[in-house]
Design a protein around this motif. Structure first.
Motif, PDB file in Angstrom:
ATOM      1  N   ASN A  65     -52.755 -39.917 -97.509  1.00 56.23           N
ATOM      2  CA  ASN A  65     -54.282 -39.918 -96.970  1.00 56.23           C
ATOM      3  C   ASN A  65     -54.395 -39.493 -95.685  1.00 56.23           C
ATOM      4  N   ARG A  66     -54.939 -38.727 -95.368  1.00 60.00           N
ATOM      5  CA  ARG A  66     -55.314 -37.937 -93.931  1.00 60.00           C
ATOM      6  C   ARG A  66     -55.743 -39.049 -93.078  1.00 60.00           C
ATOM      7  N   GLU A  67     -56.736 -39.876 -93.509  1.00 55.89           N
ATOM      8  CA  GLU A  67     -57.321 -40.719 -92.610  1.00 55.89           C
ATOM      9  C   GLU A  67     -56.043 -41.760 -92.260  1.00 55.89           C
ATOM     10  N   GLU A  68     -55.139 -42.289 -92.989  1.00 51.82           N
ATOM     11  CA  GLU A  68     -54.114 -43.204 -92.782  1.00 51.82           C
ATOM     12  C   GLU A  68     -53.207 -42.591 -91.792  1.00 51.82           C
ATOM     13  N   LEU A  69     -52.709 -41.237 -92.085  1.00 56.29           N
ATOM     14  CA  LEU A  69     -51.674 -40.502 -91.544  1.00 56.29           C
ATOM     15  C   LEU A  69     -52.235 -39.630 -90.331  1.00 56.29           C
ATOM     16  N   ASN A  70     -53.506 -39.765 -89.816  1.00 51.94           N
ATOM     17  CA  ASN A  70     -54.242 -39.058 -88.781  1.00 51.94           C
ATOM     18  C   ASN A  70     -53.703 -37.479 -88.830  1.00 51.94           C
ATOM     19  N   THR A  71     -53.841 -36.850 -90.197  1.00 51.46           N
ATOM     20  CA  THR A  71     -53.764 -35.528 -90.253  1.00 51.46           C
ATOM     21  C   THR A  71     -55.083 -34.809 -90.942  1.00 51.46           C
ATOM     22  N   LYS A  72     -54.923 -33.624 -91.209  1.00 52.75           N
ATOM     23  CA  LYS A  72     -55.994 -33.073 -91.519  1.00 52.75           C
ATOM     24  C   LYS A  72     -56.391 -32.925 -93.018  1.00 52.75           C
ATOM     25  N   TRP A  73     -55.442 -32.898 -93.758  1.00 53.16           N
ATOM     26  CA  TRP A  73     -55.436 -32.766 -95.200  1.00 53.16           C
ATOM     27  C   TRP A  73     -55.004 -34.074 -95.722  1.00 53.16           C
TER      28      TRP A  73
END
Length: 126
Positions: A65-73
């Motif tokens: 999950n991009r929100e949990e992992l601070n990524t874009k995808w």
């Protein structure tokens, strides 16, 4: 012509979302490979497919999950069988897809969803 006009005529260059996708796929590589192997070893499918998106999709299981992992995808795991079942891959195209599917030990099969549409890519594991 003055500078203002020259700059006004140049369209601003948009950075392709695929640039950030490549960064995230490198970052996610080990996790995706682990899930890919699990899908095959457990006999779920010989053809794992990973969905990369920035919105909400109703296919596959959420794995990164991009929100949990601070990524874009965000990445979801699916299979060829689910893609056929949901009508994303037409049953008549299944054999062609299998023929073009790259070795899952070496490549992740990613179904990339962007506002303009969606497409399959094969991205090498690191």
């Amino acid at each position: 012509m003055n500078e203002e006009n020259i700059n006004a005529n140049e369209a601003p260059k948009k950075v392709s979302p695929l640039v950030s996708l490549e960064e995230d796929l490198k970052f996610y590589s080990d996790s995706i490979k682990e899930v890919s192997v699990e899908i095959m070893v457990e006999g779920i499918s010989l053809y794992p497919i990973f969905i990369a998106h920035q919105h909400e999709v109703k296919i596959g299981e959420l794995i990164l999950n991009r929100e949990e992992l601070n990524t874009k995808w965000t990445i979801q795991a699916s299979t060829l069988e689910e893609f056929v079942e949901k009508g994303i891959i037409h049953p008549d195209k299944k054999e062609s897809f299998i023929k073009n599917y790259k070795r899952p030990e070496d490549y992740m099969c990613v179904f990339v969803i962007v506002p303009d549409g969606a497409n399959f890519i094969f991205y090498p594991f690191k």
